[in-house]
Design a protein around this motif. Structure first.
Motif, PDB file in Angstrom:
ATOM      1  N   CYS A  74      21.453  12.612  -7.375  1.00  0.00           N
ATOM      2  CA  CYS A  74      21.696  14.018  -7.709  1.00  0.00           C
ATOM      3  C   CYS A  74      21.261  14.347  -9.135  1.00  0.00           C
ATOM      4  CB  CYS A  74      23.181  14.361  -7.534  1.00  0.00           C
ATOM      5  SG  CYS A  74      23.716  14.458  -5.802  1.00  0.00           S
ATOM      6  N   GLN A  75      21.138  13.346  -9.974  1.00  0.00           N
ATOM      7  CA  GLN A  75      20.767  13.554 -11.371  1.00  0.00           C
ATOM      8  C   GLN A  75      19.253  13.498 -11.595  1.00  0.00           C
ATOM      9  OE1 GLN A  75      23.534  11.617 -10.463  1.00  0.00           O
ATOM     10  NE2 GLN A  75      24.671  13.483 -10.979  1.00  0.00           N
ATOM     11  N   GLY A  76      18.495  13.041 -10.625  1.00  0.00           N
ATOM     12  CA  GLY A  76      17.055  12.932 -10.770  1.00  0.00           C
ATOM     13  C   GLY A  76      16.516  11.817  -9.917  1.00  0.00           C
ATOM     14  N   SER A  77      15.226  11.541 -10.068  1.00  0.00           N
ATOM     15  CA  SER A  77      14.559  10.541  -9.247  1.00  0.00           C
ATOM     16  C   SER A  77      13.870   9.511 -10.124  1.00  0.00           C
ATOM     17  CB  SER A  77      13.546  11.210  -8.324  1.00  0.00           C
ATOM     18  OG  SER A  77      14.200  12.119  -7.461  1.00  0.00           O
ATOM     19  N   TYR A  78      13.625   8.336  -9.532  1.00  0.00           N
ATOM     20  CA  TYR A  78      13.128   7.198 -10.302  1.00  0.00           C
ATOM     21  C   TYR A  78      11.974   6.528  -9.571  1.00  0.00           C
ATOM     22  CZ  TYR A  78      17.637   7.901 -12.550  1.00  0.00           C
ATOM     23  OH  TYR A  78      18.721   8.466 -13.199  1.00  0.00           O
ATOM     24  N   ILE A  79      11.002   6.060 -10.359  1.00  0.00           N
ATOM     25  CA  ILE A  79       9.865   5.323  -9.831  1.00  0.00           C
ATOM     26  C   ILE A  79       9.614   4.101 -10.708  1.00  0.00           C
ATOM     27  CG2 ILE A  79       8.785   7.363  -8.814  1.00  0.00           C
ATOM     28  CD1 ILE A  79       6.878   7.411 -11.246  1.00  0.00           C
ATOM     29  N   VAL A  80       8.887   3.138 -10.166  1.00  0.00           N
ATOM     30  CA  VAL A  80       8.520   1.954 -10.953  1.00  0.00           C
ATOM     31  C   VAL A  80       7.009   1.749 -10.988  1.00  0.00           C
ATOM     32  CG1 VAL A  80      10.719   0.782 -10.563  1.00  0.00           C
ATOM     33  CG2 VAL A  80       8.813   0.413  -8.968  1.00  0.00           C
ATOM     34  N   ASP A  81       6.256   2.612 -10.270  1.00  0.00           N
ATOM     35  CA  ASP A  81       4.799   2.474 -10.195  1.00  0.00           C
ATOM     36  C   ASP A  81       4.102   3.560 -11.007  1.00  0.00           C
ATOM     37  OD1 ASP A  81       4.302   0.295  -8.092  1.00  0.00           O
ATOM     38  OD2 ASP A  81       5.737   1.617  -7.072  1.00  0.00           O
ATOM     39  N   LYS A  82       3.005   3.190 -11.663  1.00  0.00           N
ATOM     40  CA  LYS A  82       2.225   4.128 -12.468  1.00  0.00           C
ATOM     41  C   LYS A  82       0.933   4.565 -11.759  1.00  0.00           C
ATOM     42  CE  LYS A  82       3.689   2.055 -16.874  1.00  0.00           C
ATOM     43  NZ  LYS A  82       3.207   1.419 -18.126  1.00  0.00           N
ATOM     44  N   TYR A  83       0.769   4.198 -10.512  1.00  0.00           N
ATOM     45  CA  TYR A  83      -0.459   4.491  -9.769  1.00  0.00           C
ATOM     46  C   TYR A  83      -0.690   6.002  -9.722  1.00  0.00           C
ATOM     47  CZ  TYR A  83      -3.735   4.336  -5.801  1.00  0.00           C
ATOM     48  OH  TYR A  83      -4.815   4.468  -4.972  1.00  0.00           O
ATOM     49  N   GLN A  84      -1.790   6.481 -10.273  1.00  0.00           N
ATOM     50  CA  GLN A  84      -1.978   7.909 -10.492  1.00  0.00           C
ATOM     51  C   GLN A  84      -2.011   8.748  -9.209  1.00  0.00           C
ATOM     52  OE1 GLN A  84      -1.733   9.174 -13.645  1.00  0.00           O
ATOM     53  NE2 GLN A  84      -1.511  11.097 -12.520  1.00  0.00           N
ATOM     54  N   PRO A  85      -2.686   8.321  -8.149  1.00  0.00           N
ATOM     55  CA  PRO A  85      -2.619   9.130  -6.917  1.00  0.00           C
ATOM     56  C   PRO A  85      -1.184   9.310  -6.407  1.00  0.00           C
ATOM     57  CG  PRO A  85      -4.446   7.609  -6.794  1.00  0.00           C
ATOM     58  CD  PRO A  85      -3.659   7.219  -8.022  1.00  0.00           C
TER      59      PRO A  85
ATOM     60  N   GLY B 235       0.771  -1.236   0.000  1.00  0.00           N
ATOM     61  CA  GLY B 235       0.000   0.000   0.000  1.00  0.00           C
ATOM     62  C   GLY B 235       0.795   1.274   0.000  1.00  0.00           C
ATOM     63  N   VAL B 236       2.122   1.194  -0.158  1.00  0.00           N
ATOM     64  CA  VAL B 236       2.943   2.401  -0.251  1.00  0.00           C
ATOM     65  C   VAL B 236       3.793   2.328  -1.523  1.00  0.00           C
ATOM     66  CG1 VAL B 236       2.984   2.785   2.234  1.00  0.00           C
ATOM     67  CG2 VAL B 236       4.787   1.422   1.186  1.00  0.00           C
ATOM     68  N   TYR B 237       4.394   3.462  -1.879  1.00  0.00           N
ATOM     69  CA  TYR B 237       5.083   3.569  -3.160  1.00  0.00           C
ATOM     70  C   TYR B 237       6.435   4.246  -2.938  1.00  0.00           C
ATOM     71  CZ  TYR B 237       0.372   2.494  -4.518  1.00  0.00           C
ATOM     72  OH  TYR B 237      -0.843   1.866  -4.618  1.00  0.00           O
ATOM     73  N   THR B 238       7.409   3.881  -3.756  1.00  0.00           N
ATOM     74  CA  THR B 238       8.803   4.247  -3.502  1.00  0.00           C
ATOM     75  C   THR B 238       9.361   5.156  -4.590  1.00  0.00           C
ATOM     76  OG1 THR B 238       9.155   2.153  -2.349  1.00  0.00           O
ATOM     77  CG2 THR B 238      11.115   3.321  -3.101  1.00  0.00           C
ATOM     78  N   VAL B 239      10.133   6.162  -4.154  1.00  0.00           N
ATOM     79  CA  VAL B 239      10.908   7.033  -5.040  1.00  0.00           C
ATOM     80  C   VAL B 239      12.369   6.880  -4.655  1.00  0.00           C
ATOM     81  CG1 VAL B 239      11.251   9.373  -5.931  1.00  0.00           C
ATOM     82  CG2 VAL B 239       9.021   8.706  -5.009  1.00  0.00           C
ATOM     83  N   VAL B 240      13.230   6.629  -5.610  1.00  0.00           N
ATOM     84  CA  VAL B 240      14.669   6.531  -5.359  1.00  0.00           C
ATOM     85  C   VAL B 240      15.337   7.761  -5.975  1.00  0.00           C
ATOM     86  CG1 VAL B 240      16.765   5.193  -5.768  1.00  0.00           C
ATOM     87  CG2 VAL B 240      14.609   4.023  -5.263  1.00  0.00           C
TER      88      VAL B 240
ATOM     89  N   PRO C  67      24.986   7.155  -7.624  1.00  0.00           N
ATOM     90  CA  PRO C  67      24.843   7.021  -6.166  1.00  0.00           C
ATOM     91  C   PRO C  67      23.462   7.482  -5.704  1.00  0.00           C
ATOM     92  CG  PRO C  67      26.960   7.997  -6.722  1.00  0.00           C
ATOM     93  CD  PRO C  67      26.182   7.953  -7.995  1.00  0.00           C
ATOM     94  N   ILE C  68      22.884   6.765  -4.775  1.00  0.00           N
ATOM     95  CA  ILE C  68      21.545   7.062  -4.273  1.00  0.00           C
ATOM     96  C   ILE C  68      21.662   7.907  -3.011  1.00  0.00           C
ATOM     97  CG2 ILE C  68      19.471   6.030  -3.273  1.00  0.00           C
ATOM     98  CD1 ILE C  68      19.983   3.635  -5.191  1.00  0.00           C
ATOM     99  N   ILE C  69      21.013   9.065  -3.034  1.00  0.00           N
ATOM    100  CA  ILE C  69      21.126   9.980  -1.900  1.00  0.00           C
ATOM    101  C   ILE C  69      19.940   9.874  -0.945  1.00  0.00           C
ATOM    102  CG2 ILE C  69      22.609  11.591  -3.138  1.00  0.00           C
ATOM    103  CD1 ILE C  69      20.196  13.396  -3.568  1.00  0.00           C
ATOM    104  N   LYS C  70      18.822   9.336  -1.436  1.00  0.00           N
ATOM    105  CA  LYS C  70      17.638   9.226  -0.581  1.00  0.00           C
ATOM    106  C   LYS C  70      16.654   8.240  -1.185  1.00  0.00           C
ATOM    107  CE  LYS C  70      14.326  12.316  -0.497  1.00  0.00           C
ATOM    108  NZ  LYS C  70      13.545  13.559  -0.366  1.00  0.00           N
ATOM    109  N   ILE C  71      15.960   7.507  -0.324  1.00  0.00           N
ATOM    110  CA  ILE C  71      14.835   6.670  -0.726  1.00  0.00           C
ATOM    111  C   ILE C  71      13.611   7.191   0.024  1.00  0.00           C
ATOM    112  CG2 ILE C  71      13.865   4.344  -0.756  1.00  0.00           C
ATOM    113  CD1 ILE C  71      16.812   3.319  -0.585  1.00  0.00           C
ATOM    114  N   SER C  72      12.570   7.533  -0.708  1.00  0.00           N
ATOM    115  CA  SER C  72      11.359   8.046  -0.077  1.00  0.00           C
ATOM    116  C   SER C  72      10.201   7.085  -0.294  1.00  0.00           C
ATOM    117  CB  SER C  72      10.999   9.419  -0.652  1.00  0.00           C
ATOM    118  OG  SER C  72      11.934  10.392  -0.251  1.00  0.00           O
TER     119      SER C  72
END
Length: 269
Positions: free
Chosen positions: A107-118, A99-104, A142-147
């Motif tokens: 410094c160059q940008g962020s990445y997601i793997v889910d298309k869930y619109q909300p 039930g939660v979704y992840t952003v990685v 290098p990964i600076i944060k996982i949200s």
């Protein structure tokens, strides 16, 4: 005399509708006249902050991703990344939560793997540059944060934080809002980022003023001499701050700065 003013964004500088105070540009002009630096300090992506404040890009210090990335203009002043040997297991833990979704974030940008619109809609408030990929293993920077985002229930403390805090021996797990939990490197936060810049620019803590409202602002408020919790802040932040400012919906940041300028530069047009 204050040389540097730092403000959190959501719940602090911005009102509950995401708007800046009506007199914000006027206040920033006055700060520039006094050679006082202004910085947004946020869990938001660096590009999102620069996009929102593009006309100030060359003047301000931007403290992004809860302190893991600091820049001025196009120059990166500091960054901190998660231990490479832990990123796979941390991402696996985050993405395994129901039930939660992840952003990685890098410094160059962020990445997601889910298309869930909300989730996409919630993320768009804070991340202007992101890429949809098939698998987080495709990330090479290098990964600076996982949200981790609980966009459906707004109870991330239960759906993500309580499950991820077991990793606190190796990384920081921080509540960024009721919706977001951030996983960051140890020994980095808004406060440590501020201390690095204070040393770099030879600015003393007592020459700094900061405003915050949530748990991820605590270290920032401890790093400055003049610390303000918003009237809408959580109790822990209020207990740390030296002063209480009017709420974000009452534009407490600009009201407080205006009062400081009026009291400090009396008769100086």
């Amino acid at each position: 005399m204050i040389k540097w003013i730092i403000s959190d964004m959501d719940g602090t500088l911005l009102d509950d509708c995401g708007n800046l105070p009506h007199d914000f540009d006027e206040i920033i002009m006055e700060l520039k006249k006094r050679n006082i630096i202004f910085s947004p300090a946020s869990g938001r992506q660096h590009d999102a902050l620069v996009h929102q404040f593009s006309k100030y890009k060359d003047d301000w210090l931007f403290i992004a991703e809860n302190g893991t990335m600091v820049s001025k203009g196009d120059k990166l002043l500091s960054s901190s990344s998660l231990p490479a040997e832990l990123t796979d297991s941390l991402i696996a833990a985050a993405t395994s939560l129901p039930g939660v979704y992840t952003v990685v974030c890098t410094c160059q940008g962020s990445y997601i793997v889910d298309k869930y619109q909300p989730f996409i809609d919630e993320m768009a408030k804070y991340y202007t540059r992101h890429q949809l990929i098939d698998d987080f293993s495709q990330i090479t920077d290098p990964i600076i944060k996982i949200s981790v985002c609980d966009c459906d229930n707004n109870k991330a403390i239960h759906t993500a934080y309580n499950q991820l805090e077991k990793y606190k021996a190796d990384v920081q797990v921080v509540m960024a809002s009721a919706v977001w939990v951030d996983i960051m490197p140890q020994n980095i936060n808004k406060g440590i980022a501020i201390q690095k810049i204070q040393s770099m620019l030879d600015i003393k803590p007592e020459e700094c003023m900061a405003f915050g409202d949530f748990y991820n602002d605590c270290e920032m408020l401890k790093a400055v001499g003049e610390s303000y919790a918003m009237d809408n802040a959580v109790d822990e932040v209020k207990s740390i701050a030296k002063y209480i400012a009017p709420s974000n919906n009452q534009h407490g940041v600009t009201k407080t700065i205006k009062t400081y300028l009026q009291n400090t530069y009396k008769g100086d047009a």
